[in-house]
Write a protein that holds these residues in place. Structure first.
Motif, PDB file in Angstrom:
ATOM      1  N   VAL A 217       0.838  -1.211   0.000  1.00 45.88           N
ATOM      2  CA  VAL A 217       0.000   0.000   0.000  1.00 45.88           C
ATOM      3  C   VAL A 217       0.867   1.254   0.000  1.00 45.88           C
ATOM      4  N   TYR A 218       1.892   1.255   0.838  1.00 45.22           N
ATOM      5  CA  TYR A 218       2.782   2.423   0.886  1.00 45.22           C
ATOM      6  C   TYR A 218       3.480   2.611  -0.464  1.00 45.22           C
ATOM      7  N   GLY A 219       3.933   1.515  -1.063  1.00 50.43           N
ATOM      8  CA  GLY A 219       4.592   1.618  -2.359  1.00 50.43           C
ATOM      9  C   GLY A 219       3.668   2.125  -3.448  1.00 50.43           C
ATOM     10  N   VAL A 220       2.445   1.617  -3.481  1.00 51.60           N
ATOM     11  CA  VAL A 220       1.475   2.067  -4.486  1.00 51.60           C
ATOM     12  C   VAL A 220       1.189   3.555  -4.323  1.00 51.60           C
ATOM     13  N   LEU A 221       0.999   3.999  -3.071  1.00 47.99           N
ATOM     14  CA  LEU A 221       0.724   5.422  -2.836  1.00 47.99           C
ATOM     15  C   LEU A 221       1.910   6.292  -3.233  1.00 47.99           C
ATOM     16  N   ALA A 222       3.136   5.804  -2.984  1.00 49.32           N
ATOM     17  CA  ALA A 222       4.325   6.567  -3.364  1.00 49.32           C
ATOM     18  C   ALA A 222       4.427   6.688  -4.887  1.00 49.32           C
ATOM     19  N   THR A 226       4.008  10.148  -7.036  1.00 50.02           N
ATOM     20  CA  THR A 226       5.193  10.602  -7.773  1.00 50.02           C
ATOM     21  C   THR A 226       4.957  10.648  -9.277  1.00 50.02           C
ATOM     22  N   MET A 227       4.372   9.583  -9.808  1.00 50.94           N
ATOM     23  CA  MET A 227       4.285   9.429 -11.258  1.00 50.94           C
ATOM     24  C   MET A 227       2.875   9.592 -11.816  1.00 50.94           C
ATOM     25  N   GLY A 228       1.856   9.611 -10.960  1.00 48.83           N
ATOM     26  CA  GLY A 228       0.498   9.818 -11.429  1.00 48.83           C
ATOM     27  C   GLY A 228      -0.272   8.523 -11.638  1.00 48.83           C
ATOM     28  N   PRO A 229      -1.598   8.606 -11.714  1.00 53.24           N
ATOM     29  CA  PRO A 229      -2.439   7.407 -11.800  1.00 53.24           C
ATOM     30  C   PRO A 229      -2.291   6.640 -13.109  1.00 53.24           C
ATOM     31  N   TRP A 230      -2.030   7.336 -14.222  1.00 56.93           N
ATOM     32  CA  TRP A 230      -1.947   6.635 -15.500  1.00 56.93           C
ATOM     33  C   TRP A 230      -0.702   5.758 -15.588  1.00 56.93           C
ATOM     34  N   TYR A 231       0.380   6.226 -15.012  1.00 56.38           N
ATOM     35  CA  TYR A 231       1.592   5.400 -14.971  1.00 56.38           C
ATOM     36  C   TYR A 231       1.354   4.158 -14.113  1.00 56.38           C
ATOM     37  N   SER A 275       5.513   6.347 -22.422  1.00 56.64           N
ATOM     38  CA  SER A 275       6.000   7.464 -21.605  1.00 56.64           C
ATOM     39  C   SER A 275       4.954   8.567 -21.489  1.00 56.64           C
ATOM     40  N   GLY A 276       4.000   8.596 -22.432  1.00 55.61           N
ATOM     41  CA  GLY A 276       2.931   9.592 -22.353  1.00 55.61           C
ATOM     42  C   GLY A 276       1.969   9.362 -21.212  1.00 55.61           C
ATOM     43  N   PHE A 277       2.058   8.203 -20.542  1.00 59.77           N
ATOM     44  CA  PHE A 277       1.179   7.939 -19.406  1.00 59.77           C
ATOM     45  C   PHE A 277       1.616   8.671 -18.143  1.00 59.77           C
ATOM     46  N   VAL A 278       2.818   9.205 -18.144  1.00 53.81           N
ATOM     47  CA  VAL A 278       3.301   9.918 -16.958  1.00 53.81           C
ATOM     48  C   VAL A 278       2.780  11.345 -16.996  1.00 53.81           C
ATOM     49  N   THR A 279       2.188  11.767 -15.911  1.00 49.16           N
ATOM     50  CA  THR A 279       1.646  13.124 -15.827  1.00 49.16           C
ATOM     51  C   THR A 279       2.645  14.042 -15.153  1.00 49.16           C
ATOM     52  N   GLY A 280       2.626  15.323 -15.546  1.00 44.17           N
ATOM     53  CA  GLY A 280       3.527  16.289 -14.937  1.00 44.17           C
ATOM     54  C   GLY A 280       4.914  16.215 -15.542  1.00 44.17           C
ATOM     55  N   THR A 281       5.762  17.135 -15.095  1.00 47.38           N
ATOM     56  CA  THR A 281       7.137  17.193 -15.581  1.00 47.38           C
ATOM     57  C   THR A 281       8.047  17.574 -14.432  1.00 47.38           C
ATOM     58  N   PHE A 282       9.090  16.789 -14.218  1.00 47.83           N
ATOM     59  CA  PHE A 282      10.090  17.112 -13.200  1.00 47.83           C
ATOM     60  C   PHE A 282      11.400  16.445 -13.593  1.00 47.83           C
ATOM     61  N   LEU A 284      13.447  14.325 -12.388  1.00 49.75           N
ATOM     62  CA  LEU A 284      13.707  12.910 -12.159  1.00 49.75           C
ATOM     63  C   LEU A 284      12.724  12.006 -12.895  1.00 49.75           C
ATOM     64  N   GLN A 285      11.822  12.592 -13.668  1.00 53.06           N
ATOM     65  CA  GLN A 285      10.715  11.830 -14.236  1.00 53.06           C
ATOM     66  C   GLN A 285      11.185  10.704 -15.151  1.00 53.06           C
ATOM     67  N   GLU A 286      12.094  10.996 -16.069  1.00 48.26           N
ATOM     68  CA  GLU A 286      12.507   9.987 -17.041  1.00 48.26           C
ATOM     69  C   GLU A 286      13.243   8.839 -16.354  1.00 48.26           C
ATOM     70  N   VAL A 287      14.086   9.174 -15.374  1.00 50.87           N
ATOM     71  CA  VAL A 287      14.827   8.137 -14.652  1.00 50.87           C
ATOM     72  C   VAL A 287      13.868   7.220 -13.896  1.00 50.87           C
ATOM     73  N   LEU A 288      12.908   7.803 -13.192  1.00 44.22           N
ATOM     74  CA  LEU A 288      11.949   6.999 -12.431  1.00 44.22           C
ATOM     75  C   LEU A 288      11.063   6.173 -13.358  1.00 44.22           C
TER      76      LEU A 288
END
Length: 581
Positions: A217-222, A226-231, A275-282, A284-288
């Motif tokens: 649960v903690y991992g899913v929430l993290a 961090t990466m958004g629901p679509w990811y 990669s379009g499933f990731v929401t937002g831009t930061f 570390l995004q591509e690495v994660l």
């Protein structure tokens, strides 16, 4: 606590595969980590922008990644569960130092075994240590002078920046991954891991039987935050697909689907679409994205293959999700095979061995000391920036250039030891037994033990290398096993020219050791060695081991730096030398 379920049949002879330095981290992280940073450092190899994946199988300069305790205690990865029903999965002892595929571990020939562990006179060993220490000090002095001379070069401006004020020197910041972990995103990473440790401790005290659910649960929430629901939905889709495949009980289908899923994160146009499933831009995004995706596929494939091997255990989708979303391992590894993780995380009342907390504290303390030591080192030695300026590197003396090549490999090992050491400390607090660290690169002289990410190495040995290679004593099966293993490693790192070259060189090195061993078993060489004393046999082996050690360094410089820098080092050290120019 058991690390793997017991199996009744006798083990196969131990495998010898240890993937080389770049085998742990996807090309995306190690080979292209500098592309992710706004601070250019060492030039990335000429790979196209395909998928990158993180760390540190120390993973490209860098991603892969590995702990400090037990560095002198060899650790062999779990063995495979072949699809033909032969039982494997237990750990087997590490081969003796100096062994190669199918040698000491599988043969009792006196000429093979003699000299490997024979003690030499203390004075002789002291002389060798003095010579090596003197050579390192001499090369280090040349590197220190070169770093001072180049500190204000225009070519160094972006990757050599002001460092700690009380040291009063500029600092090499060319390695994006190191800066990411211990400067830019240090607080975020510490906060996330601290939250995991806190909630894990509370759950263990209140409801220990639910701790595996708490981890999930903690991992899913993290991941969600961090990466958004679509990811998250994208990864769940891959998990469900491999879970359904596991229900069919066909290992070949599970492995094929797993490799297809991994390829979808490495090859366009699928990588661009996902990669379009990731929401937002930061930053570390591509690495994660690539780290979480790649490790998810490997974990799901492990789950599917273990389900096929043990249909009577009836693993559920919930077991897969609890395994995949364990946060400390999720983005950066290391990877534990499903059978080991499931057995350890489901202990209702885990008990720590005596002195375990003390060892965990020591490991955490050593990791902190190593981080500080590396940062101080980068104030004086610009080993990551100098290779990016070939004109300047060509001015170095032969000894300094050799030291530069050697220090790059040592740093990659240290980084992987620190990065995985931090994660492994958290895992050990959770009563898990994570993959052990690799041997120090300085102690290696065979390709069969050269790897920087024992987790991925264990995964490959268990599901590919051991299954195909059998006893690892026959030339043709060993060649097929190593080719298949490095083909999958190439896919993991991200297919590109530099990875193809790295895989070819290290696959050749691994097989060449077996060919040499087979040749040494034949007359007259075996008879000649049998007539030598054990001490002289060790000295003769050391000469060949020294040459092999430098082959390991040269082959892996290809992935740690540029091909041009590797060519420069090869030409200067082996062909011309500065004194002849």
């Amino acid at each position: 606590m058991p690390s793997s379920p017991p199996f009744p049949q006798p083990p196969y002879p131990p495998s010898s595969l240890r993937l080389p330095a770049a085998s742990s981290a996807p090309c995306s992280t190690r080979l292209r980590s500098t592309q992710l940073s706004s601070t250019p450092g060492r030039p990335p190899p000429p790979c196209p922008p395909p998928p990158l994946l993180l760390l540190s199988p120390l993973t490209a300069h860098r991603l892969k990644g590995v702990g400090t305790p037990g560095l002198d205690t060899p650790h062999r990865g779990p063995r495979a569960q072949p699809v033909d029903g032969r039982k494997v999965g237990h750990r087997t002892p590490e081969p003796e130092v100096g062994s190669v595929p199918g040698s000491l571990a599988a043969s009792s020939s006196p000429s093979q075994a003699m000299g490997v562990k024979t003690a030499l006179p203390a004075a002789e060993l002291g002389l060798y240590s003095l010579v090596v220490s003197g050579a390192l000090a001499y090369a280090g002095r040349g590197l220190l002078d070169a770093s001072q001379d180049g500190a204000h070069r225009k070519a160094f401006r972006e990757s050599v920046r002001p460092g700690w004020e009380y040291i009063g020197r500029k600092m090499d910041v060319a390695d994006f991954e190191w800066v990411m972990w211990f400067t830019s995103f240090r607080n975020v990473i510490v906060f996330a891991l601290s939250g995991h440790v806190l909630f894990a401790k509370l759950c263990t005290m209140v409801a220990p039987q639910l701790r595996s659910w708490m981890y999930a649960v903690y991992g899913v929430l993290a991941v969600l935050g961090t990466m958004g629901p679509w990811y998250l939905l994208l990864l769940l889709g891959h998990c469900v697909g491999l879970y359904v495949a596991s229900l069919l009980g066909q290992p070949w289908l599970c492995l094929g689907l797993g490799l297809a899923s991994l390829a979808s994160f490495k090859v366009d146009p699928l990588i661009s679409w996902q990669s379009g499933f990731v929401t937002g831009t930061f930053d570390l995004q591509e690495v994660l994205f690539h780290g979480g995706s790649g490790f998810t596929v490997l974990r799901c494939t492990s789950f599917a293959l273990e389900s096929c091997a043990h249909p009577e255990r009836r693993y559920s989708l919930a077991d897969l999700l609890k395994y995949n979303f364990y946060l400390p391992f999720f983005f950066f590894g290391p990877i534990m095979t499903f059978d080991r993780f499931h057995a350890q995380v489901n202990q209702v009342e885990p008990v720590r061995p005596e002195g375990e907390l003390w060892r965990i504290q020591v490991q955490a303390g050593l990791s902190v000391v190593a981080i500080v030591a590396v940062d101080i080192f980068f104030h004086f030695f610009y080993i990551l920036t100098i290779p990016s300026d070939l004109k300047f590197a060509n001015r170095l003396s032969d000894s300094a250039l050799a030291g530069l090549a050697y220090s790059n490999l040592v740093y990659d090992w240290v980084k992987s030891a620190v990065l995985f050491g931090v994660v492994n400390t958290v895992a050990r607090l959770d009563h898990l037994d994570p993959p052990q660290p690799p041997k120090c690169i300085t102690a290696l002289y065979v390709f069969g033990e050269t790897h920087f990410d024992r987790g991925i190495n264990d995964w490959l040995c268990k599901y590919v290398y051991d299954h195909i290679g059998g006893e690892h004593s026959a030339v043709i099966p060993e060649l097929g096993a190593s080719v298949a293993t490095f083909a999958i490693t190439t896919l993991w790192l991200g297919p590109c020219d530099i990875v193809y070259l790295w895989s070819f060189l290290n696959c050749f090195g691994l097989n060449f050791e077996l060919w040499v061993q087979k040749l040494a078993e034949q007359r007259p060489l075996a008879g000649i060695e049998a007539r030598l004393s054990e001490q002289m046999s060790r000295r003769v082996r050391a000469i060949f081991g020294a040459m092999n050690f430098w082959a390991i360094i040269m082959y892996n410089l290809v992935s740690l730096n540029s091909l041009e820098f590797t060519e420069l080092v090869t030409r200067r050290l082996l062909l011309t030398g500065r004194r002849w120019r």
